[in-house]
Each structure stands twice: as structure tokens, then as C-alpha cells.
Write a protein that holds these residues in place. Structure first.
Motif, PDB file in Angstrom:
ATOM      1  N   GLN A  70       0.852  -0.950  -0.131  1.00  0.00           N
ATOM      2  CA  GLN A  70       0.019   0.133   0.117  1.00  0.00           C
ATOM      3  C   GLN A  70       0.869   1.353   0.133  1.00  0.00           C
ATOM      4  OE1 GLN A  70      -2.454  -0.888   3.397  1.00  0.00           O
ATOM      5  NE2 GLN A  70      -4.105  -0.821   2.086  1.00  0.00           N
ATOM      6  N   GLY A  71       1.982   1.153   0.873  1.00  0.00           N
ATOM      7  CA  GLY A  71       3.085   2.524   0.898  1.00  0.00           C
ATOM      8  C   GLY A  71       3.523   2.741  -0.352  1.00  0.00           C
ATOM      9  N   LEU A  72       3.994   1.643  -1.028  1.00  0.00           N
ATOM     10  CA  LEU A  72       4.646   1.894  -2.565  1.00  0.00           C
ATOM     11  C   LEU A  72       3.687   2.475  -3.480  1.00  0.00           C
ATOM     12  CD1 LEU A  72       7.270  -1.420  -2.340  1.00  0.00           C
ATOM     13  CD2 LEU A  72       7.761   1.365  -1.971  1.00  0.00           C
ATOM     14  N   ASP A  73       2.591   1.798  -3.394  1.00  0.00           N
ATOM     15  CA  ASP A  73       1.574   2.093  -4.538  1.00  0.00           C
ATOM     16  C   ASP A  73       1.126   3.631  -4.266  1.00  0.00           C
ATOM     17  OD1 ASP A  73       1.441  -0.164  -5.553  1.00  0.00           O
ATOM     18  OD2 ASP A  73      -0.511  -1.033  -4.620  1.00  0.00           O
ATOM     19  N   THR A  95       3.928   7.725   3.597  1.00  0.00           N
ATOM     20  CA  THR A  95       4.395   7.956   4.938  1.00  0.00           C
ATOM     21  C   THR A  95       3.720   7.291   5.986  1.00  0.00           C
ATOM     22  OG1 THR A  95       5.294  10.241   4.366  1.00  0.00           O
ATOM     23  CG2 THR A  95       5.475   9.562   6.749  1.00  0.00           C
ATOM     24  N   ALA A  96       2.476   7.203   6.016  1.00  0.00           N
ATOM     25  CA  ALA A  96       1.788   6.652   7.205  1.00  0.00           C
ATOM     26  C   ALA A  96       1.836   5.016   6.979  1.00  0.00           C
ATOM     27  CB  ALA A  96       0.419   6.864   7.313  1.00  0.00           C
ATOM     28  N   LYS A  97       1.855   4.608   5.725  1.00  0.00           N
ATOM     29  CA  LYS A  97       1.779   3.014   5.447  1.00  0.00           C
ATOM     30  C   LYS A  97       3.295   2.644   5.701  1.00  0.00           C
ATOM     31  CE  LYS A  97      -2.495   2.298   4.748  1.00  0.00           C
ATOM     32  NZ  LYS A  97      -3.330   1.662   5.534  1.00  0.00           N
ATOM     33  N   LEU A  98       4.168   3.150   5.545  1.00  0.00           N
ATOM     34  CA  LEU A  98       5.391   2.643   5.161  1.00  0.00           C
ATOM     35  C   LEU A  98       6.009   2.949   6.831  1.00  0.00           C
ATOM     36  CD1 LEU A  98       7.104   3.868   1.919  1.00  0.00           C
ATOM     37  CD2 LEU A  98       6.385   1.567   2.584  1.00  0.00           C
ATOM     38  N   LYS A 138      15.709   1.905   3.181  1.00  0.00           N
ATOM     39  CA  LYS A 138      16.489   2.836   1.713  1.00  0.00           C
ATOM     40  C   LYS A 138      15.353   3.453   1.055  1.00  0.00           C
ATOM     41  CE  LYS A 138      20.082  -1.133   0.954  1.00  0.00           C
ATOM     42  NZ  LYS A 138      20.582  -2.223   0.046  1.00  0.00           N
ATOM     43  N   VAL A 139      14.203   3.361   1.782  1.00  0.00           N
ATOM     44  CA  VAL A 139      13.167   3.961   0.798  1.00  0.00           C
ATOM     45  C   VAL A 139      12.843   5.061   1.966  1.00  0.00           C
ATOM     46  CG1 VAL A 139      10.795   3.849   0.169  1.00  0.00           C
ATOM     47  CG2 VAL A 139      12.499   2.008  -0.397  1.00  0.00           C
ATOM     48  N   VAL A 140      12.622   5.046   3.247  1.00  0.00           N
ATOM     49  CA  VAL A 140      12.595   6.131   4.204  1.00  0.00           C
ATOM     50  C   VAL A 140      13.246   6.232   5.192  1.00  0.00           C
ATOM     51  CG1 VAL A 140      10.070   5.312   4.085  1.00  0.00           C
ATOM     52  CG2 VAL A 140      11.372   4.251   5.704  1.00  0.00           C
ATOM     53  N   ASP A 141      13.625   7.401   5.850  1.00  0.00           N
ATOM     54  CA  ASP A 141      14.481   7.677   7.080  1.00  0.00           C
ATOM     55  C   ASP A 141      13.620   7.397   8.239  1.00  0.00           C
ATOM     56  OD1 ASP A 141      16.861   8.490   5.498  1.00  0.00           O
ATOM     57  OD2 ASP A 141      15.533  10.435   5.015  1.00  0.00           O
ATOM     58  N   LYS A 200      15.032  10.782  -2.630  1.00  0.00           N
ATOM     59  CA  LYS A 200      15.484  10.119  -3.691  1.00  0.00           C
ATOM     60  C   LYS A 200      15.704   8.698  -3.349  1.00  0.00           C
ATOM     61  CE  LYS A 200      17.892  13.880  -6.290  1.00  0.00           C
ATOM     62  NZ  LYS A 200      19.110  14.247  -7.181  1.00  0.00           N
ATOM     63  N   VAL A 201      15.183   7.795  -4.155  1.00  0.00           N
ATOM     64  CA  VAL A 201      15.230   6.397  -3.907  1.00  0.00           C
ATOM     65  C   VAL A 201      15.620   5.751  -5.151  1.00  0.00           C
ATOM     66  CG1 VAL A 201      13.907   4.114  -3.218  1.00  0.00           C
ATOM     67  CG2 VAL A 201      13.386   6.528  -1.984  1.00  0.00           C
ATOM     68  N   ALA A 202      16.640   5.016  -4.969  1.00  0.00           N
ATOM     69  CA  ALA A 202      16.965   4.063  -6.301  1.00  0.00           C
ATOM     70  C   ALA A 202      16.066   3.137  -6.652  1.00  0.00           C
ATOM     71  CB  ALA A 202      18.258   3.229  -5.921  1.00  0.00           C
ATOM     72  N   GLU A 203      15.939   2.962  -7.950  1.00  0.00           N
ATOM     73  CA  GLU A 203      14.747   2.270  -8.383  1.00  0.00           C
ATOM     74  C   GLU A 203      14.906   0.938  -8.038  1.00  0.00           C
ATOM     75  OE1 GLU A 203      12.042   1.646 -12.713  1.00  0.00           O
ATOM     76  OE2 GLU A 203      14.211   2.325 -12.702  1.00  0.00           O
ATOM     77  N   ALA A 204      16.224   0.459  -8.047  1.00  0.00           N
ATOM     78  CA  ALA A 204      16.483  -1.183  -7.582  1.00  0.00           C
ATOM     79  C   ALA A 204      16.318  -1.329  -6.301  1.00  0.00           C
ATOM     80  CB  ALA A 204      17.975  -1.451  -7.712  1.00  0.00           C
ATOM     81  N   ASP A 205      16.150  -0.324  -5.296  1.00  0.00           N
ATOM     82  CA  ASP A 205      15.892  -0.462  -3.887  1.00  0.00           C
ATOM     83  C   ASP A 205      14.426  -0.500  -3.546  1.00  0.00           C
ATOM     84  OD1 ASP A 205      18.613  -0.545  -3.040  1.00  0.00           O
ATOM     85  OD2 ASP A 205      18.503   1.816  -2.925  1.00  0.00           O
ATOM     86  N   GLU A 206      13.529   0.321  -4.440  1.00  0.00           N
ATOM     87  CA  GLU A 206      12.229   0.316  -4.287  1.00  0.00           C
ATOM     88  C   GLU A 206      11.854  -1.074  -4.930  1.00  0.00           C
ATOM     89  OE1 GLU A 206       8.347   2.876  -5.264  1.00  0.00           O
ATOM     90  OE2 GLU A 206      10.299   3.459  -6.398  1.00  0.00           O
ATOM     91  N   MET A 207      12.452  -1.545  -6.046  1.00  0.00           N
ATOM     92  CA  MET A 207      11.683  -2.755  -6.608  1.00  0.00           C
ATOM     93  C   MET A 207      12.165  -4.066  -5.687  1.00  0.00           C
ATOM     94  SD  MET A 207      12.395  -2.147 -10.471  1.00  0.00           S
ATOM     95  CE  MET A 207      11.732  -3.658 -11.145  1.00  0.00           C
ATOM     96  N   THR A 208      13.227  -3.914  -4.979  1.00  0.00           N
ATOM     97  CA  THR A 208      13.807  -4.865  -4.039  1.00  0.00           C
ATOM     98  C   THR A 208      12.645  -5.065  -2.995  1.00  0.00           C
ATOM     99  OG1 THR A 208      15.974  -4.800  -4.768  1.00  0.00           O
ATOM    100  CG2 THR A 208      15.398  -5.835  -2.962  1.00  0.00           C
ATOM    101  N   LEU A 209      12.374  -3.977  -2.242  1.00  0.00           N
ATOM    102  CA  LEU A 209      11.355  -3.756  -1.220  1.00  0.00           C
ATOM    103  C   LEU A 209      10.092  -4.561  -1.724  1.00  0.00           C
ATOM    104  CD1 LEU A 209      10.307  -3.080   1.542  1.00  0.00           C
ATOM    105  CD2 LEU A 209      10.046  -0.859   0.911  1.00  0.00           C
ATOM    106  N   GLU A 210       9.613  -4.174  -2.972  1.00  0.00           N
ATOM    107  CA  GLU A 210       8.214  -4.605  -3.373  1.00  0.00           C
ATOM    108  C   GLU A 210       8.345  -6.267  -3.727  1.00  0.00           C
ATOM    109  OE1 GLU A 210       4.766  -3.603  -6.609  1.00  0.00           O
ATOM    110  OE2 GLU A 210       6.656  -2.438  -6.760  1.00  0.00           O
ATOM    111  N   THR A 211       9.389  -6.478  -4.194  1.00  0.00           N
ATOM    112  CA  THR A 211       9.305  -7.951  -4.496  1.00  0.00           C
ATOM    113  C   THR A 211       9.525  -8.948  -3.352  1.00  0.00           C
ATOM    114  OG1 THR A 211      10.472  -7.116  -6.728  1.00  0.00           O
ATOM    115  CG2 THR A 211      10.775  -9.661  -5.934  1.00  0.00           C
TER     116      THR A 211
END
Length: 447
Positions: free
Chosen positions: A371-374, A385-388, A409-412, A426-437
Motif C-alpha cells: 500500500q505504501g509503495l503504491d 509515509t503512514a503506511k511505510l 533505503k526508502v524511508v528515513d 531520492k530512492v534508487a529504483e532497484a531499492d524500491e523494486m527490491t522492497l516490493e518484490t
């Protein structure tokens, strides 16, 4: 717990963890069912070689599907790494396993052995297959449904019990409609298991994870193509460690009991509720795929009829079964019982079983990450921010250090205990996709 395995290997056991006590009129019963398989070979073990291989391992067939679309040439080393990874996987096959390699673009092509057949792994066929990999070159589009359809046709020719696919893609499924992919996936579901991998960052996470979930396999990202060989080797070792195929979790419930949901909750969260097939009066089967030496946890929720203090009942019986040769009555490998007891002891009826509490949190963790990434993709900063933040809090409470690291790697993280976070600019696309996967990967309950 009972164990009814008719074969010396593997042996299955079922343990049930629950708080069976309900208040007067209470209806919801939750249980964690832990299934363990032992003695069936090592998941992740070394491949067998020599004359003893076929005698000591079940018949198996594997099809490796390699993306050969034009994007695999960018960078040019990506295709080379894919060939090297496929070669490493072929080296990991044990003697006697049937196998094939499929090159996938907007159509599926038999790379080895060809002729609509499977090869049998030995020194000669491994060498021939690795030589044939030179024909894997990049060019064309992506239609994953055609790859799965060809893999199914090849695997259908095998007499082996274990039927498995490995699928690699680096792009989105742009050369067939979503409906065509769904149709192909539906047609092959239950016919073989499949691990799916996305290499780089130009593929669609929901496509890859959807394929793996439907086919009861694993999904992951290999952001750097140089890591493909190690990942393919690990996947094939795991496939070679499977000792029994088509294991089903059968739930029998008494009259008046309703199934709330059935979910695998370890090592990953997978909702099996809608995968039910009827299996006679008040019984339903939920697929679990192939097993080696491993343990998995399932969360079962049922609704029982209301009852008075002092009454008790069998709420459900969970059995592990496999089809019998020749289509006879299935073999029962092991079973466990889920109970309901009504009490006026407030402390007993309000206590939450630690395993149930833990995996309820792990399932929520996977859900709020998605939900947070979406929300982040849609520009909903407050919602993301709330979901993550809630995800950070759940990861900390459950001790899921791997997911906590990916979230960082997505939030502080300001305060993990309260779930106070700030989205990174700024979030590296690979980091965001790794978290989602990897969001559905769970940790076992702390003992």
C-alpha cells in the motif's frame, strides 16, 4: 499430531498452535499450522551424480525459460550473464533429470534439445545444452504467456513427479495482452511449479510475483546481471532438493463451520483461500506444491457456530495429502486438529496465541508495504509515509531485520517503535523494486 506417511522418505509432521478458548458466543478460531518435511533430501543440496542418482531421488523435469528480447542487449553483458547463469543451472542438474531450455521473445523457441522433447541430464547432454546456449541472442519482444505454454507442453511429456520451471525476464510483458498472460497462466496453474526472476529494473514487479505466486514458486529481483549465475544455481539446487510433488493441504470442517481464510505465512505470505478445490463433503483442498527438507507455516481462520460455556468441538482437521498412483484414494501424510472450547475464563478467552499474533503482524507488514509503495507512486506522500511508517514499526516488533533494512533505503527512520519516518527524496529504483518484490518474505516466530 499424527503421522501416516507410507514411504520411508520424506516424512511429514503437522503441529497446531492456537488458543482454542472462546468467550460465550464467540465464533472466530485462528490457528497456525506448522508443516515440516524431513528425510526427503536437502533443499539446496548438491546435485547427485552417477548411477545412484536415479535410485535415490524422485523423477524430475525442469524447463529454463530465458528472456531473449531486444532489451537483453542493453547492456550487452546482460545476455552473456543470462547464458552463464543458464549454464550454471544446467551444471546443477542431477543425473537423470529431464530438462529443456526455452528462448523467450514475442514467441517461445526450443533452444535445447528441440523437437518437442526433453533431454535427460548426463555429461553429454549438459555439454550439448551449454553449447546450444550460444544460440541465445537478443532480439524481439516479450510475450511471457507463450513461454509458459511451451514449458507446460514440454513438461507434460515427462513421467517425473517433480515438474518445475525457472523463468527470467528483464522487461514488461508488452507483446501480448494482460488477458492473454492471465489465460496462459490459468491454463498451466497446478501443472508445474515455477520460480520467476526479474533482472535489472525495467520489468514489472506485479507480473513477476504474480507468476511465481500462481505457480507456487519464488520471485526475486537480480538488480545486477552479474548476480544471475549464483541465483540460478541456488534455484536449481532448491529444485533438485524436492522430494515429493503435488502436496495438498486438505481442510475438513464439521457442519456449520465456515472457512475464513487459508494463508501460507512462512517463509512467505501467500493467500490460498481462493485456490480451494472441493474434495468431498465439507472438505476442500489447498495446493502447496513440491517439498524437500523444509518447514512452512499456514494461518487458518474458521468461523464456528455460537455455543454455550463448557461446550467444545472440533473446528477443523488439517491433513497433508498426495495423490495416490493410479488415481486411488490419496495418501494421508500427516494431520492436525483445530479445536474450539467455550469458557467464562476471561483471561483464557482473550489471550492471543504468540504464533497467531506474530503472523498476523507479518501479513499486515506485507500488505502495508505494498500500500505504501503504491501510494508513493501515485504521489500520495502522506499516505505513503503512514503506511511505510507502520511497516517499519511492524518489522521492528517482529524482528524482521531483512525487511527493516530494505525499508531503510526508502524511508528515513526517526523512531521505529512508533513508526515515525520520512520518505527519502531520492530512492534508487532497484531499492524500491527490491522492497516490493521481497515484501512477502517473513521471519519465523521467536521461540
Amino acid at each position: 499430531m499424527a503421522n501416516f506417511s507410507k514411504s520411508p522418505v520424506p516424512r511429514f509432521s503437522v503441529d497446531v498452535y492456537q488458543n482454542e478458548f472462546l468467550p460465550e458466543g464467540g465464533r472466530e478460531v485462528n490457528a497456525i499450522v506448522t508443516v515440516a518435511s524431513t528425510g526427503g533430501g536437502t533443499s539446496g543440496g548438491a546435485p547427485l551424480r552417477g548411477s545412484s542418482a536415479s535410485a535415490s531421488a524422485p523423477g524430475a523435469a525442469v524447463v529454463i525459460m530465458v528472456d531473449c528480447s531486444g532489451s537483453m542487449d542493453y547492456p550487452a553483458t546482460k545476455m552473456r550473464h543470462a547464458r552463464d547463469a543458464t549454464s550454471a543451472a544446467i551444471d546443477t542438474l542431477r543425473d537423470g533429470v529431464e530438462f529443456a531450455v526455452v528462448g523467450g521473445t514475442h514467441r517461445a523457441v526450443e533452444t535445447y534439445p528441440g523437437g518437442g522433447r526433453l533431454a535427460v541430464a548426463d555429461g553429454r547432454t549438459r555439454a550439448e545444452a551449454k553449447s546450444a546456449l550460444r544460440r541465445l541472442t537478443a532480439g524481439g519482444g516479450t510475450a511471457i504467456g507463450t513461454w509458459l505454454t511451451l514449458a507446460d507442453r514440454l513438461l507434460a511429456a515427462s513421467s517425473g513427479d517433480i515438474r518445475h520451471g525457472i523463468l527470467l525476464t528483464d522487461g514488461r510483458n508488452e507483446h501480448e495482452s494482460p488477458e492473454a498472460l492471465r489465460s496462459a497462466l490459468s491454463a498451466v496453474t497446478g501443472r508445474f511449479t515455477c520460480d520467476a526472476r526479474g533482472v535489472g529494473t525495467d520489468w514489472e514487479v506485479k507480473e513477476v510475483t504474480g507468476i511465481a505466486s500462481a505457480l507456487l514458486g519464488t520471485a526475486d529481483i537480480v538488480a545486477d546481471p552479474a548476480g544471475l549465475a549464483a541465483d540460478f544455481t541456488g534455484m536449481m539446487e532448491n529444485a533438485m532438493g524436492k522430494g515429493v510433488a503435488d502436496v495438498t493441504l486438505r481442510l475438513w470442517t464439521p457442519v456449520g463451520v465456515e472457512i475464513g481464510f487459508v494463508k501460507q505465512v512462512a517463509p512467505t505470505v501467500t493467500d490460498l483461500t481462493d485456490r480451494r478445490t472441493e474434495a468431498g463433503p465439507r472438505a476442500g483442498d489447498y495446493p502447496t506444491g513440491s517439498w524437500g527438507d523444509e518447514s512452512r507455516d499456514y494461518h487458518i481462520c474458521v468461523w464456528v457456530p455460537r455455543a454455550n460455556i463448557g461446550q467444545e468441538m472440533l473446528a477443523a482437521r488439517a491433513s497433508l495429502i498426495v495423490p495416490a498412483p493410479g488415481g486411488g484414494a490419496p495418501d494421508v501424510l500427516s494431520q492436525g486438529l483445530i479445536r474450539a472450547v467455550w469458557t467464562d475464563d476471561m483471561a483464557a478467552s482473550t489471550s492471543i496465541n504468540p504464533q497467531v499474533a506474530h503472523y498476523t503482524g507479518q501479513a499486515e507488514l506485507a500488505h502495508v508495504i505494498q500500500q505504501g509503495l503504491d501510494a508513493r507512486k501515485l504521489g500520495d506522500i502522506d499516505g505513503a509515509t503512514a503506511k511505510l511508517g507502520r511497516a517499519v514499526q511492524l518489522a521492528a516488533v517482529s524482528g524482521n531485520a531483512d525487511t527493516a533494512k530494505l525499508l531503510s533505503k526508502v524511508v528515513d527512520v526517526v523512531d521505529a517503535a512508533t513508526g515515525t519516518v520520512r520518505l527519502k527524496a531520492k530512492v534508487a529504483e532497484a531499492d524500491e523494486m527490491t522492497l516490493e518484490t521481497r515484501s512477502t518474505k517473513t521471519v519465523r516466530v521467536k521461540k
